[in-house]
Write an enzyme that holds these catalytic residues in place. Structure first.
Site, PDB file in Angstrom:
ATOM      1  N   ASP A  36     -10.182   6.200  -4.027  1.00  0.00           N
ATOM      2  CA  ASP A  36     -11.053   6.175  -2.853  1.00  0.00           C
ATOM      3  C   ASP A  36     -12.122   7.261  -2.830  1.00  0.00           C
ATOM      4  O   ASP A  36     -12.725   7.521  -1.808  1.00  0.00           O
ATOM      5  CB  ASP A  36     -10.216   6.215  -1.565  1.00  0.00           C
ATOM      6  CG  ASP A  36      -9.238   7.376  -1.530  1.00  0.00           C
ATOM      7  OD1 ASP A  36      -9.577   8.476  -2.016  1.00  0.00           O
ATOM      8  OD2 ASP A  36      -8.120   7.180  -1.012  1.00  0.00           O
ATOM      9  N   ARG A  47     -16.249   9.989  -0.241  1.00  0.00           N
ATOM     10  CA  ARG A  47     -14.929   9.472   0.138  1.00  0.00           C
ATOM     11  C   ARG A  47     -15.171   8.177   0.889  1.00  0.00           C
ATOM     12  O   ARG A  47     -15.923   8.140   1.860  1.00  0.00           O
ATOM     13  CB  ARG A  47     -14.219  10.500   1.017  1.00  0.00           C
ATOM     14  CG  ARG A  47     -12.910  10.042   1.650  1.00  0.00           C
ATOM     15  CD  ARG A  47     -11.854   9.853   0.589  1.00  0.00           C
ATOM     16  NE  ARG A  47     -10.520   9.794   1.125  1.00  0.00           N
ATOM     17  CZ  ARG A  47      -9.983   8.741   1.731  1.00  0.00           C
ATOM     18  NH1 ARG A  47     -10.687   7.654   1.923  1.00  0.00           N
ATOM     19  NH2 ARG A  47      -8.743   8.785   2.161  1.00  0.00           N
ATOM     20  N   ASP A  52      -7.571   4.207   2.232  1.00  0.00           N
ATOM     21  CA  ASP A  52      -6.707   5.239   1.665  1.00  0.00           C
ATOM     22  C   ASP A  52      -5.932   4.595   0.528  1.00  0.00           C
ATOM     23  O   ASP A  52      -5.195   3.629   0.751  1.00  0.00           O
ATOM     24  CB  ASP A  52      -5.747   5.787   2.721  1.00  0.00           C
ATOM     25  CG  ASP A  52      -4.924   6.952   2.205  1.00  0.00           C
ATOM     26  OD1 ASP A  52      -5.408   7.690   1.322  1.00  0.00           O
ATOM     27  OD2 ASP A  52      -3.796   7.123   2.694  1.00  0.00           O
ATOM     28  N   THR A  53      -6.133   5.100  -0.682  1.00  0.00           N
ATOM     29  CA  THR A  53      -5.400   4.573  -1.827  1.00  0.00           C
ATOM     30  C   THR A  53      -4.300   5.549  -2.214  1.00  0.00           C
ATOM     31  O   THR A  53      -4.381   6.739  -1.904  1.00  0.00           O
ATOM     32  CB  THR A  53      -6.337   4.333  -3.035  1.00  0.00           C
ATOM     33  OG1 THR A  53      -6.933   5.569  -3.430  1.00  0.00           O
ATOM     34  CG2 THR A  53      -7.409   3.303  -2.703  1.00  0.00           C
ATOM     35  N   GLU A  55      -2.244   8.241  -4.205  1.00  0.00           N
ATOM     36  CA  GLU A  55      -2.772   9.383  -4.966  1.00  0.00           C
ATOM     37  C   GLU A  55      -2.615   9.182  -6.472  1.00  0.00           C
ATOM     38  O   GLU A  55      -1.627   8.624  -6.942  1.00  0.00           O
ATOM     39  CB  GLU A  55      -2.081  10.675  -4.538  1.00  0.00           C
ATOM     40  CG  GLU A  55      -2.376  11.059  -3.103  1.00  0.00           C
ATOM     41  CD  GLU A  55      -3.852  11.249  -2.812  1.00  0.00           C
ATOM     42  OE1 GLU A  55      -4.575  11.842  -3.645  1.00  0.00           O
ATOM     43  OE2 GLU A  55      -4.297  10.790  -1.740  1.00  0.00           O
ATOM     44  N   ARG A  96     -16.687  16.188   1.562  1.00  0.00           N
ATOM     45  CA  ARG A  96     -17.113  14.957   0.892  1.00  0.00           C
ATOM     46  C   ARG A  96     -17.879  14.087   1.873  1.00  0.00           C
ATOM     47  O   ARG A  96     -17.546  14.039   3.059  1.00  0.00           O
ATOM     48  CB  ARG A  96     -15.898  14.178   0.379  1.00  0.00           C
ATOM     49  CG  ARG A  96     -15.061  14.946  -0.625  1.00  0.00           C
ATOM     50  CD  ARG A  96     -13.805  14.211  -0.980  1.00  0.00           C
ATOM     51  NE  ARG A  96     -12.939  14.085   0.198  1.00  0.00           N
ATOM     52  CZ  ARG A  96     -11.685  13.654   0.157  1.00  0.00           C
ATOM     53  NH1 ARG A  96     -11.140  13.277  -0.989  1.00  0.00           N
ATOM     54  NH2 ARG A  96     -10.965  13.571   1.260  1.00  0.00           N
TER      55      ARG A  96
END
Length: 159
Positions: A36, A47, A52-53, A55, A96
Site C-alpha cells: 500500500d 500511502r 491496508d495490506t 505487512e 507520506r
C-alpha cells in the site's frame, strides 16, 4: 512563470508535472515499498488512501503481504501514475502523501481491496467520501474468499 516555461520549452525541456496543494498529480513509480505504499522517481512516498495490506517490510511475514506487494509492483513500478488527493488531509503521521493512485485509468487503491490483497481502512477525515465504497469492495472480496480472505487464517489488516 510563463517566461520560465517558454525558456524551458525552447531549450528542449518540458513543462513540469502538474501539482495540487498536496503534491504532484502524476509521476513515475520508482519502487514499491509494500502493498500500500510507493515511492516516485521524484522522491515522494505515497500511502494509498482507504487501503491496508498485510505487512511485507522490515522482516514482517504477514500472510499475503508478499503477494500484495508483488501485485502492487506488477501494476505500478516504472509506470506513470495519476495521483488524486483527498484534500485537506495531504499526509499521514509518517509524512507520506495520502492519495488515490491510478494507472491506465484503473485505480490501484480500489483494485487492491476488490481483489482481496488488502482491507478497507478509513482513518477520518481522509477518504470519508469514499469509505462506504471501499467497505463494500471488502465485503464482496470477503464473501467470495478472494486473496487474504481465502488464503489466511488470520487477516492482519483486519485488526
Amino acid at each position: 512563470m510563463r517566461v520560465a516555461l517558454l525558456l524551458l520549452a525552447a531549450c528542449g525541456g518540458s513543462e513540469p508535472p502538474p501539482t495540487s496543494p498536496c503534491g504532484p498529480t502524476e509521476g513515475v513509480v520508482l519502487r514499491v515499498i509494500d502493498g500500500d505504499t510507493i515511492e516516485l522517481e521524484s522522491g515522494e512516498r505515497i500511502r494509498y488512501l482507504l487501503v491496508d495490506t498485510p505487512e511485507s517490510v522490515n522482516g514482517a511475514t504477514d500472510c499475503y503481504g508478499q503477494e500484495a506487494k508483488a501485485f502492487n509492483d506488477m501494476l505500478v513500478t516504472g509506470q506513470t501514475v495519476t495521483i488524486d488527493y483527498d484534500e485537506p488531509t495531504c499526509t499521514d503521521r509518517f509524512g507520506r502523501l495520502l492519495a488515490y493512485v491510478s494507472v491506465a485509468d484503473r485505480e490501484v487503491n480500489s483494485l487492491l481491496v476488490e481483489r482481496g490483497f488488502g482491507c478497507a481502512l478509513h482513518i477520518p477525515p481522509a477518504g470519508s467520501a469514499r469509505a462506504d465504497e471501499f467497505e463494500l469492495l471488502e465485503a464482496a472480496a470477503r464473501a467470495d474468499g478472494r486473496g487474504v480472505w481465502g488464503a489466511c487464517t488470520v487477516v492482519t489488516c483486519d485488526d
